[in-house]
Scaffold this active site. Sequence first.
Site, PDB file in Angstrom:
ATOM      1  CB  VAL A  39       6.978   7.365  -6.625  1.00  0.00           C
ATOM      2  CG1 VAL A  39       5.629   8.073  -6.816  1.00  0.00           C
ATOM      3  CG2 VAL A  39       7.734   7.327  -7.947  1.00  0.00           C
ATOM      4  CE1 TYR A  68       7.852 -47.195 -18.359  1.00  0.00           C
ATOM      5  CE2 TYR A  68       7.255 -48.111 -20.505  1.00  0.00           C
ATOM      6  CZ  TYR A  68       7.779 -48.270 -19.231  1.00  0.00           C
ATOM      7  OH  TYR A  68       8.238 -49.497 -18.831  1.00  0.00           O
ATOM      8  CB  CYS A  73      13.846 -16.415  -6.592  1.00  0.00           C
ATOM      9  SG  CYS A  73      12.142 -15.827  -6.681  1.00  0.00           S
ATOM     10  CG  ASP A 122       5.349  -9.536  -4.543  1.00  0.00           C
ATOM     11  OD1 ASP A 122       5.103 -10.330  -5.471  1.00  0.00           O
ATOM     12  OD2 ASP A 122       6.401  -9.568  -3.881  1.00  0.00           O
ATOM     13  NE  ARG A 172       9.085  -7.726 -25.539  1.00  0.00           N
ATOM     14  CZ  ARG A 172       9.225  -7.902 -24.223  1.00  0.00           C
ATOM     15  NH1 ARG A 172      10.346  -7.482 -23.626  1.00  0.00           N
ATOM     16  NH2 ARG A 172       8.266  -8.461 -23.506  1.00  0.00           N
ATOM     17  CD  GLU A 213      13.742  -0.384  -7.075  1.00  0.00           C
ATOM     18  OE1 GLU A 213      13.851  -0.522  -5.849  1.00  0.00           O
ATOM     19  OE2 GLU A 213      12.802  -0.888  -7.750  1.00  0.00           O
ATOM     20  CG  ASN A 260       8.432 -11.995 -14.646  1.00  0.00           C
ATOM     21  OD1 ASN A 260       9.125 -11.225 -15.287  1.00  0.00           O
ATOM     22  ND2 ASN A 260       8.868 -12.626 -13.562  1.00  0.00           N
TER      23      ASN A 260
END
Length: 566
Positions: free
Chosen positions: A80, A432, A42, A290, A21, A32, A311
Amino acid sequence: MKLVVVGGVAGGMSAATRARRLNEHAEIVVFEAGEYVSFANCGLPYHLAGEIEERDALLLHTPESLARRAALDVRINSKVTSIDRENKTVTVAGPEGEYTESYDKLILSPGSVAVQPPIPGIDHPAVSTLRTIPEMDYVIKLAEDGAEAAKQAGRSPRAVVIGAGFIGLEAVEALVHRGFEVDLVEFADHVLPVIDGDLAVLLHRELRAKGVGLHLGVAAQSFRDGDERAVTVALSSGEELEADLVITSIGVRPNSKLAEEAGLELGERGAIVVDENQFTSDPNILAAGDAVEVKFHDGRRGSVMLAGPANRQGRRAADAAMGYETIKQQPVLGTAGVRVFDLVAAATGSTSAALEKAGIEHFVVHLHSGHHAGYYPGATPIHLNAAFSKDGRLLGAQAVGENGVARRIDILATAIRAGMTAEDLAELELTYSPPLGTAKDIINMLGFTVQNILFEDCPIWDWEEFEEIKDKYLILDVRPTKATEGGRKLDEAVNIPFLELRDRIDEVRELANGRPIALHCKTGLTAYLSQRTLQQEGFEVKNFTGGYDTIDLKIEAFNTNHSKSE
């Protein structure tokens, strides 16, 4: 400009798509190691449970869709294996063999790897983790085969889950939904160790109510072929559990081997050290997800294995790699939640245990309040613990309940980020309406309570002080006498209901005999009113925040800790 991204999923794909972008003409290559570059990890337990029916719903993007959508060169099954920092190249082991790829900027997002301790038999074919699509497929096959074998034998299928963190708890629920009898094994003294033990008691009760066997304070010592089922799990308690399948969720660690071999700086716990813009110790290499080290808001450093931070880090790494000014990394709160059958548990910021370890002075407030107006049908309690600094700043909070928990923890996460104090919480204007909330939301009540402690000099006591309290204080239970029936009381406490207190001041004075007074009621409010009355009669008084509802949880947590296994 050529950007190479190592690793997909949350951090890597956020970086790659953000980079596109920002720069339509950059060459962007994503490597990957596995088959799936963008999937909802998740969501894996919820597909196992059958709540997410379609497997393809978990596959967010493919190399082809990413090529069409973002002009990315995504290469799956491509690992890799090394980084040549001097020549700015990576070596890749791909389907066609080994080759090198150059880069101008490199973003590492290798994620985490499951901790697999050297337990004998942990590689048993009926034992698996649940972190990737192939692992999910394998666990589903184990579940289907186990259910069929149990049916043929005329019995219910059984499973064991090792580890009661987020994934472990989700796996337990998923297997129960599939019709399995489940045993949950956790080395700590309570499930979900990121929350306090007293709140975890509520999860223990819920798990037991759904038929889950809890084995707390024990570890798996070995896995072997079962006599009647696929596998036998031997526990450190001496107990043995037979199961058709076992899911291990013992923990994860940063996947930082590639970075380490490249000579990048690692933190004390093995995570990749990055600055506030995600740059590593090499100015041409960034990292996200991570595998990176973060700074928590209480000063600790470590890893946070959550999709939200990953992210944001990926987006920030792309900004920095493309030469844009970034939104710099803020201290991490670790805000997270989990559904456990009919309950939700969520937390943000620091627990009391973490603050004690960091040497940060604080106090903890316990509250129990309905998620909407009590007079409107269906109100359910929210049980909330919150830690504050001595000057009234919010440091951390945890909550458990059926409804409204995530909303309150999100508010408190925002409050911590904004540096809010008790006064700020008291003044928050929150939605409320009788079906939606209360005029004095539990967030406001939290602020009021801490205001009372700090500004009206209304000190509190907690269960950890009980041994000292019972020897030096008069313990006064100000609940209605009926509430103390059936054994729901402290043997050391004298019951004088609040509505009788003013007429019995002389009796209180005689009972105290010069000692200070430690009060409790059901949830803390009535004891606070009693505290103000007694203080103005000249007594030194402490109030137990959370009242007997918290004391009950604390006692059960203590007993669980000392019994080890149930």
